[in-house]
Write a protein that holds these residues in place. Structure first.
Motif, PDB file in Angstrom:
ATOM      1  N   LYS A 131       2.617  22.199  -0.640  1.00 52.45           N
ATOM      2  CA  LYS A 131       3.446  21.386  -1.628  1.00 52.45           C
ATOM      3  C   LYS A 131       2.715  20.709  -3.207  1.00 52.45           C
ATOM      4  CE  LYS A 131       7.496  17.701  -1.835  1.00 52.45           C
ATOM      5  NZ  LYS A 131       8.276  16.332  -0.914  1.00 52.45           N
ATOM      6  N   PRO A 132       3.316  21.603  -4.302  1.00 53.10           N
ATOM      7  CA  PRO A 132       2.759  20.578  -5.130  1.00 53.10           C
ATOM      8  C   PRO A 132       2.403  18.978  -5.245  1.00 53.10           C
ATOM      9  CG  PRO A 132       4.633  22.152  -5.865  1.00 53.10           C
ATOM     10  CD  PRO A 132       4.414  21.813  -4.033  1.00 53.10           C
ATOM     11  N   PRO A 133       1.681  18.804  -6.192  1.00 49.83           N
ATOM     12  CA  PRO A 133       0.858  18.994  -6.485  1.00 49.83           C
ATOM     13  C   PRO A 133      -0.235  19.017  -5.399  1.00 49.83           C
ATOM     14  CG  PRO A 133       0.896  17.036  -7.004  1.00 49.83           C
ATOM     15  CD  PRO A 133       2.313  17.088  -6.822  1.00 49.83           C
ATOM     16  N   PRO A 134      -1.555  20.487  -5.601  1.00 50.34           N
ATOM     17  CA  PRO A 134      -2.503  20.305  -4.858  1.00 50.34           C
ATOM     18  C   PRO A 134      -3.822  19.613  -4.283  1.00 50.34           C
ATOM     19  CG  PRO A 134      -2.456  21.895  -6.961  1.00 50.34           C
ATOM     20  CD  PRO A 134      -1.838  20.358  -7.012  1.00 50.34           C
ATOM     21  N   GLU A 135      -3.153  18.581  -4.981  1.00 47.92           N
ATOM     22  CA  GLU A 135      -4.923  17.718  -4.238  1.00 47.92           C
ATOM     23  C   GLU A 135      -3.903  15.971  -4.176  1.00 47.92           C
ATOM     24  OE1 GLU A 135      -9.029  18.828  -6.051  1.00 47.92           O
ATOM     25  OE2 GLU A 135      -7.187  17.198  -7.640  1.00 47.92           O
ATOM     26  N   ARG A 136      -3.895  15.540  -3.186  1.00 45.53           N
ATOM     27  CA  ARG A 136      -3.427  14.241  -2.625  1.00 45.53           C
ATOM     28  C   ARG A 136      -4.199  13.526  -1.541  1.00 45.53           C
ATOM     29  NH1 ARG A 136       2.721  15.104  -0.649  1.00 45.53           N
ATOM     30  NH2 ARG A 136       2.799  16.789  -3.036  1.00 45.53           N
ATOM     31  N   VAL A 137      -3.880  11.677  -1.954  1.00 45.39           N
ATOM     32  CA  VAL A 137      -4.748  11.214  -0.542  1.00 45.39           C
ATOM     33  C   VAL A 137      -4.144  10.929  -0.100  1.00 45.39           C
ATOM     34  CG1 VAL A 137      -6.261   9.177  -0.301  1.00 45.39           C
ATOM     35  CG2 VAL A 137      -6.789  10.843  -2.274  1.00 45.39           C
ATOM     36  N   SER A 138      -4.597  10.977   1.438  1.00 45.46           N
ATOM     37  CA  SER A 138      -3.176  10.292   2.857  1.00 45.46           C
ATOM     38  C   SER A 138      -4.173   9.291   3.553  1.00 45.46           C
ATOM     39  CB  SER A 138      -2.984  11.754   3.623  1.00 45.46           C
ATOM     40  OG  SER A 138      -2.077  11.293   4.778  1.00 45.46           O
ATOM     41  N   LEU A 139      -3.478   8.141   3.473  1.00 43.22           N
ATOM     42  CA  LEU A 139      -4.158   7.992   5.202  1.00 43.22           C
ATOM     43  C   LEU A 139      -3.848   9.022   6.422  1.00 43.22           C
ATOM     44  CD1 LEU A 139      -1.927   4.042   5.015  1.00 43.22           C
ATOM     45  CD2 LEU A 139      -4.001   4.923   4.439  1.00 43.22           C
ATOM     46  N   THR A 140      -4.382   8.854   7.335  1.00 42.97           N
ATOM     47  CA  THR A 140      -5.126   9.377   8.268  1.00 42.97           C
ATOM     48  C   THR A 140      -4.344   9.209   9.668  1.00 42.97           C
ATOM     49  OG1 THR A 140      -6.838   8.184   9.355  1.00 42.97           O
ATOM     50  CG2 THR A 140      -7.237   9.694   8.040  1.00 42.97           C
ATOM     51  N   PHE A 141      -3.694   9.708  10.428  1.00 44.50           N
ATOM     52  CA  PHE A 141      -3.335   9.689  11.541  1.00 44.50           C
ATOM     53  C   PHE A 141      -3.736   8.234  12.685  1.00 44.50           C
ATOM     54  CE2 PHE A 141      -2.094  14.175  12.748  1.00 44.50           C
ATOM     55  CZ  PHE A 141      -0.529  13.671  12.442  1.00 44.50           C
ATOM     56  N   GLU A 142      -4.477   7.841  12.254  1.00 44.46           N
ATOM     57  CA  GLU A 142      -5.736   6.834  12.686  1.00 44.46           C
ATOM     58  C   GLU A 142      -5.144   5.678  12.265  1.00 44.46           C
ATOM     59  OE1 GLU A 142      -9.412   7.082  13.031  1.00 44.46           O
ATOM     60  OE2 GLU A 142      -9.460   8.663  14.386  1.00 44.46           O
ATOM     61  N   TRP A 199       0.711  -1.838   0.009  1.00 42.77           N
ATOM     62  CA  TRP A 199       0.140   0.144   0.213  1.00 42.77           C
ATOM     63  C   TRP A 199       0.925   1.502  -0.173  1.00 42.77           C
ATOM     64  CZ3 TRP A 199      -5.534  -0.812   0.367  1.00 42.77           C
ATOM     65  CH2 TRP A 199      -5.654  -1.868   1.013  1.00 42.77           C
ATOM     66  N   TRP A 200       0.136   2.433   0.001  1.00 45.49           N
ATOM     67  CA  TRP A 200       0.366   3.567   0.063  1.00 45.49           C
ATOM     68  C   TRP A 200       0.141   4.956   0.913  1.00 45.49           C
ATOM     69  CZ3 TRP A 200       1.465   0.759  -4.465  1.00 45.49           C
ATOM     70  CH2 TRP A 200       2.281   1.046  -5.179  1.00 45.49           C
ATOM     71  N   GLY A 201       1.077   5.307   2.069  1.00 45.01           N
ATOM     72  CA  GLY A 201       0.806   6.040   2.686  1.00 45.01           C
ATOM     73  C   GLY A 201       0.116   7.118   2.053  1.00 45.01           C
ATOM     74  N   ASP A 202       0.940   7.488   0.927  1.00 38.48           N
ATOM     75  CA  ASP A 202      -0.324   8.717   0.310  1.00 38.48           C
ATOM     76  C   ASP A 202       0.636   8.646  -1.132  1.00 38.48           C
ATOM     77  OD1 ASP A 202       2.434   9.832   0.334  1.00 38.48           O
ATOM     78  OD2 ASP A 202       1.640  12.022   0.566  1.00 38.48           O
ATOM     79  N   GLU A 203      -0.741   9.708  -1.721  1.00 35.70           N
ATOM     80  CA  GLU A 203      -0.380   9.700  -3.166  1.00 35.70           C
ATOM     81  C   GLU A 203      -1.156  10.807  -3.568  1.00 35.70           C
ATOM     82  OE1 GLU A 203       1.195   9.042  -5.694  1.00 35.70           O
ATOM     83  OE2 GLU A 203       1.337   6.923  -6.081  1.00 35.70           O
ATOM     84  N   ARG A 204      -0.244  11.508  -4.263  1.00 30.67           N
ATOM     85  CA  ARG A 204      -0.733  12.293  -5.433  1.00 30.67           C
ATOM     86  C   ARG A 204      -1.676  12.444  -6.081  1.00 30.67           C
ATOM     87  NH1 ARG A 204       5.367  12.719  -5.774  1.00 30.67           N
ATOM     88  NH2 ARG A 204       5.795  13.852  -4.113  1.00 30.67           N
ATOM     89  N   PHE A 205      -2.500  12.890  -6.293  1.00 29.93           N
ATOM     90  CA  PHE A 205      -3.556  12.951  -7.465  1.00 29.93           C
ATOM     91  C   PHE A 205      -3.429  13.590  -8.704  1.00 29.93           C
ATOM     92  CE2 PHE A 205      -8.588  13.670  -8.410  1.00 29.93           C
ATOM     93  CZ  PHE A 205      -9.048  12.794  -9.167  1.00 29.93           C
ATOM     94  N   VAL A 206      -2.946  12.926  -9.866  1.00 32.52           N
ATOM     95  CA  VAL A 206      -2.605  12.912 -10.634  1.00 32.52           C
ATOM     96  C   VAL A 206      -3.045  11.865 -11.674  1.00 32.52           C
ATOM     97  CG1 VAL A 206      -0.928  14.800  -9.945  1.00 32.52           C
ATOM     98  CG2 VAL A 206      -0.170  12.651 -10.056  1.00 32.52           C
ATOM     99  N   ALA A 207      -2.343  11.923 -12.781  1.00 33.44           N
ATOM    100  CA  ALA A 207      -2.182  10.977 -14.224  1.00 33.44           C
ATOM    101  C   ALA A 207      -1.605   9.709 -13.381  1.00 33.44           C
ATOM    102  CB  ALA A 207      -2.237  11.219 -15.433  1.00 33.44           C
ATOM    103  N   PRO A 208      -2.333   8.569 -14.094  1.00 33.38           N
ATOM    104  CA  PRO A 208      -1.621   7.415 -13.448  1.00 33.38           C
ATOM    105  C   PRO A 208      -0.413   7.263 -14.170  1.00 33.38           C
ATOM    106  CG  PRO A 208      -3.275   7.039 -15.143  1.00 33.38           C
ATOM    107  CD  PRO A 208      -3.599   8.399 -15.115  1.00 33.38           C
ATOM    108  N   ASP A 209       0.011   7.802 -15.021  1.00 37.47           N
ATOM    109  CA  ASP A 209       1.968   7.721 -15.428  1.00 37.47           C
ATOM    110  C   ASP A 209       2.772   9.092 -15.137  1.00 37.47           C
ATOM    111  OD1 ASP A 209       0.412   9.236 -16.944  1.00 37.47           O
ATOM    112  OD2 ASP A 209       1.267   8.564 -18.707  1.00 37.47           O
TER     113      ASP A 209
END
Length: 248
Positions: A176-187, A71-81
């Motif tokens: 920090k760019p890019p501006p849109e991301r998905v992250s796991l939360t502290f929990e 899995w990943w702790g966070d990821e940038r919401f951008v194109a898949p490649d």
């Protein structure tokens, strides 16, 4: 909460080699005990070095990569490649090289698979519910630390720091760019058995020092230094090089 352990290595290369070796040992031990290990990867330059070392050392390791879940702790919401995506480097550097099955690699949805960042976060949370650890906690979560003390995409002073009751959060307006991301939360991060911080470079030294500046009676506020807000249930290790440890 666990008391963090600090390991200091000579340089970033030595750090990457040490963490790769430790990761392979942990995965092999888990598999030998009949456990399917589930790990969380991070991004950044030290992660890229780590991934290359894992691929290099894997030939002499008994780890069965068809039985590792990623899995990943966070990821940038951008194109898949997009080269901005943490998953792109990880796949090229070691996941595809070592033949980790596609079903075991859980990427955050990219812009081609989700309407917006919140939809991507919701889909990632659903994947965690369906395929994540039965205990709810990952075996190992690896995290980089930014010069501002952020981890994953949890930035100082950002509203995402206060999200509770869910495992993922859509982040907009990232400093920090890019501006849109998905992250796991502290929990979600804090349920991990082991949390490993991977930090290199003089530019991170102040953040490392600030994360360790608290006491039991006066802990560091995670709103100021998010890295101080994540510890593993059984183990927390800070893997540093001399430069990043220089202000401790």
């Amino acid at each position: 909460m666990t008391t963090p352990r600090i390991e200091v290595h000579e340089d970033a290369a030595g750090l990457a080699t040490a963490v790769a070796g430790e990761l392979l040992t942990r995965l092999a031990d888990a598999q030998e005990s009949g456990h399917l290990p589930q790990i969380v990867l991070t991004g950044g330059s030290i992660a890229e070095a780590l991934h290359r070392e894992v691929a290099r050392l894997a030939a002499s390791s008994p780890v069965d990569w068809s039985h590792v879940v990623v899995w990943w702790g966070d990821e940038r919401f951008v194109a898949p490649d997009s080269s901005d995506r943490n998953a792109v480097d990880a796949r090229a550097a070691f996941l595809d090289v070592l033949g980790v099955p596609a079903a075991n690699v859980h990427e955050v949805p990219a812009t081609d698979a989700a309407a917006d960042v919140d939809a991507a976060a919701a889909a990632y949370a659903e994947a965690l519910r369906e395929h994540g650890p039965a205990s709810g906690g990952f075996d190992i979560v690896m995290l980089g630390v930014g010069p501002d003390g952020h981890v994953a995409s949890l930035f100082p002073g950002h509203p995402a720091l206060d999200v509770a009751g869910v495992d993922t959060v859509g982040v907009t307006g990232s400093p920090k760019p890019p501006p849109e991301r998905v992250s796991l939360t502290f929990e979600a991060l804090g349920r991990a058995t082991s949390v490993w911080f991977l930090v290199s470079g003089e530019g991170k030294a102040e953040a490392v020092a600030r994360a360790h500046a608290g006491t039991p009676d006066a802990p560091v506020d995670r709103h100021d230094v998010p890295a101080a807000g994540v510890t593993g249930r059984e183990e927390t290790i800070w893997f540093l090089d001399r430069a990043s440890a220089s202000r401790l």
